[in-house]
Design an enzyme around this catalytic site. Structure first.
Site, PDB file in Angstrom:
ATOM      1  N   CYS A  77     114.451  86.608 120.771  1.00 44.07           N
ATOM      2  CA  CYS A  77     115.591  86.550 119.861  1.00 44.07           C
ATOM      3  C   CYS A  77     116.835  87.179 120.502  1.00 44.07           C
ATOM      4  O   CYS A  77     117.326  86.682 121.492  1.00 44.07           O
ATOM      5  CB  CYS A  77     115.234  87.158 118.500  1.00 44.07           C
ATOM      6  N   HIS A 175     110.819  83.967 117.008  1.00 42.88           N
ATOM      7  CA  HIS A 175     109.957  85.156 117.015  1.00 42.88           C
ATOM      8  C   HIS A 175     108.502  84.717 117.122  1.00 42.88           C
ATOM      9  O   HIS A 175     107.897  84.344 116.122  1.00 42.88           O
ATOM     10  CB  HIS A 175     110.150  85.954 115.724  1.00 42.88           C
ATOM     11  N   GLU A 177     105.969  86.529 117.427  1.00 44.44           N
ATOM     12  CA  GLU A 177     105.135  87.466 116.658  1.00 44.44           C
ATOM     13  C   GLU A 177     105.127  87.151 115.168  1.00 44.44           C
ATOM     14  O   GLU A 177     104.311  87.691 114.419  1.00 44.44           O
ATOM     15  CB  GLU A 177     105.582  88.912 116.914  1.00 44.44           C
TER      16      GLU A 177
END
Length: 193
Positions: A77, A175, A177
């Protein structure tokens, strides 16, 4: 394997650390140059505003360290955006790893883009086993245009770089994650590079 998540005060580092743990690895949070240099893999996260984030990097000397790392580095990001030449956000000079300038989305689309989108034109082992048009999670108001270092594309009013690569440096605008099984596979691919 030693995995270091750069902790410079501008990241969602805990969610990345938990995602790494779910893959069966431990990650260390650090802003110490020696520890980062000795890592097998480095993750450079980022959430927030570009000019204040780059200021934190400069205060700690990490702005000189990161571009000179030799192991695989993944910018996520804002981390990816800071690895570019410049950003329109705060008229920020970046680390110059990716040869592209970060621009603000036009007023024709709602910003920030928050939520799920798709990635396509996947290149590089970072996306090994990932199908075209897979869904990933994004939160951003600025983007890197398409360039010679683009390894994934997303579309939000225009096509832009969802992923970048230069030598040992990788970046994802999204992202991983927070991108469910697809994101976990991408993180796993990164750790296997």
């Amino acid at each position: 394997m030693k995995i270091v998540i750069i902790n410079y005060g501008a990241g969602n580092i805990q969610s990345i650390k938990f995602a790494i743990k779910r893959l069966g690895y431990e990650a260390v949070l650090s802003n110490k140059a020696d520890e980062i240099r000795k890592a097998d893999k480095v993750i450079f996260p980022g959430v927030g505003e570009a000019s204040s984030a780059i200021k934190k990097l400069r205060e700690s000397g990490l702005d000189d360290l990161i571009p000179n790392l030799k192991q695989p580095v993944l910018g996520i990001c804002l981390g990816m955006q800071l690895m570019c030449n410049r950003s329109e956000e705060g008229n920020t000079v970046g680390l110059g790893i990716f040869d592209v300038d970060v621009l603000r989305f036009s007023k024709s689309v709602k910003v920030p883009q928050i939520g799920w989108n798709q990635i396509s034109d996947l290149k590089s082992d970072l996306f090994k086993g990932i199908q075209e048009e897979s869904h990933i999670y994004l939160v951003h108001s600025f983007y890197a245009p398409l360039c010679s270092q683009t390894i994934a594309i997303s579309n939000y009013g225009l096509k832009y770089s969802a992923g970048l690569k230069h030598d040992n440096f990788y970046g994802t605008q999204f992202h991983p994650e927070k991108s469910s099984d697809i994101g976990e596979r991408i993180l796993s691919n990164f750790l296997e590079l």
